[in-house]
Write an enzyme that holds these catalytic residues in place. Structure first.
Site, mmCIF file in Angstrom:
data_model
loop_
_atom_site.group_PDB
_atom_site.id
_atom_site.type_symbol
_atom_site.label_atom_id
_atom_site.label_comp_id
_atom_site.label_asym_id
_atom_site.label_seq_id
_atom_site.Cartn_x
_atom_site.Cartn_y
_atom_site.Cartn_z
ATOM 1 N N LYS A 53 0.837 -1.206 0.000
ATOM 2 C CA LYS A 53 0.000 0.000 0.000
ATOM 3 C C LYS A 53 0.864 1.245 0.000
ATOM 4 O O LYS A 53 0.607 2.210 -0.712
ATOM 5 C CB LYS A 53 -0.956 -0.010 1.209
ATOM 6 N N GLN A 97 -4.766 -1.202 9.492
ATOM 7 C CA GLN A 97 -4.661 -2.559 8.940
ATOM 8 C C GLN A 97 -5.263 -3.573 9.920
ATOM 9 O O GLN A 97 -4.897 -3.608 11.093
ATOM 10 C CB GLN A 97 -3.178 -2.886 8.666
ATOM 11 N N ASP A 120 -11.155 2.976 3.400
ATOM 12 C CA ASP A 120 -11.469 1.545 3.329
ATOM 13 C C ASP A 120 -12.977 1.330 3.146
ATOM 14 O O ASP A 120 -13.411 0.251 2.769
ATOM 15 C CB ASP A 120 -11.035 0.854 4.642
#
Ligand code: NAP
Length: 288
Positions: A53, A97, A120
């Site tokens: 990422k 995460q 997200d």
């Protein structure tokens, strides 16, 4: 029949080129998109995802910030880090995460992220907006699949889409996005009886289970489009999907490989969401 390959690497590359152009335009107007990732602990898979990422956001021309916290970090301290990023104007996307260590309430952490920076698309406010078709950040994996279908010229309206898996991050939102594009949607899960009787009806079959090579030609209708979300290791430790690719490609009309299918699209959509967030923030700043 041998299925056409839906190439997530090629589609992702095309899309990343468009994102990079968007980032350049925004930067020229004095606003550089910024993505912050919080990584808690040393989970090897999480470390790899986070590294990818970070690399991808830098390649797209974005500011990238990685905050590493030990597995022993308190919930309070993690929330304080999220809050700091919420108030940082140079950051437009915040990602924590997952999974988090057991002593931390994941829901609480997700809800602490400013919904306008929730790239997200996991915050309940954004999930709600998605459900009623309002503009919001769409969860990256299903969003990436929609983009793949679109760019591969696969028609959705009127088609029967069957989804195996009902997780909050893949299966559930996947069904909603397909429904919004006028598919007829069926969800299957571990309690579904006679799974093949449902999957055999699918014009579009989305598989998000987490079991190596579980779906075979026995589950697939002739000519169906098969999207494999799974990321597993086979008996030789090789990366593989939830679909037995060699068997499935004989009956499907189009199929995503693993690796090189859905995976590269997920990170691409994270970049797209971060760009979208930065565009909104900059527009707002300029109108003030
Ligand atoms: P998850 O939260 O574990 O959910 C798995 C789903 O599969 C559950 O809904 C479960 O049903 C269902 N299931 C399990 N065994 C089944 C069976 N025998 N028959 C029918 N349904 C069954 O997993 P996830 O987060 O959605 O991820 C699924 C897979 O996609 C994993 O391999 C993951 O690594 C991968 N993934 C890939 C990406 C990417 O970017 N490529 C992104 C996210 C996830 P119940 O609800 O009844 O338990």
């Amino acid at each position: 029949m041998t299925a056409k390959l839906i190439d997530g690497v090629a589609i992702g590359k095309e899309l990343r080129g468009e994102i990079k152009q968007g980032v350049d335009v925004l930067e020229a107007s004095g606003c550089k998109p910024g993505l912050a990732v919080i990584l808690v602990g040393e989970n090897p898979a999480s470390q790899t995802y986070v590294k990818n990422k970070e690399k991808s956001s830098v390649e797209a021309g974005m500011k990238s910030e990685l905050i590493r916290l030990p597995a022993t970090v308190s919930e309070q301290e993690l929330l304080a880090n999220v809050n700091k990023l919420n108030n940082d104007d140079s950051i437009h996307g915040i990602l924590v995460q997952l999974p988090l260590p057991d002593h931390i309430d994941e829901d609480l952490v997700i809800q602490a992220i400013d919904p306008s920076k929730d790239v997200d698309g996991f915050h309940p406010q954004n999930v709600g907006k998605m459900m009623i078709g309002q503009e919001t950040f769409l969860p990256c994996t299903p969003h990436g699949i929609m983009e793949m279908l679109k760019r591969s010229g696969i028609e959705i309206a009127g088609k029967h889409a069957v989804i195996i898996g009902r997780s909050n991050i893949v299966g559930k939102p996947m069904g909603q996005l397909l429904l919004q594009k006028d598919a007829t949607v069926t969800y299957c899960h571990s309690r579904t009886k006679d799974l093949p009787s449902f999957t055999k009806q699918a014009d579009i079959l989305i598989v998000a289970i987490g079991r190596a090579k579980f779906v075979t030609d026995e589950h697939i209708k002739d000519g169906a489009v098969v999207i494999d979300v799974g990321m597993n290791r086979d008996e030789n430790g090789k990366l593989c999907g939830d679909v037995d690719f060699e068997k499935a490609k004989k009956v499907a009309s189009a199929i995503t490989p693993v690796p090189g299918g859905v995976g590269p699209m997920t990170i691409t959509m994270l970049l797209k969401n971060t760009l979208q967030s930065a565009e909104m923030a900059c527009r707002k700043e300029k109108s003030n």
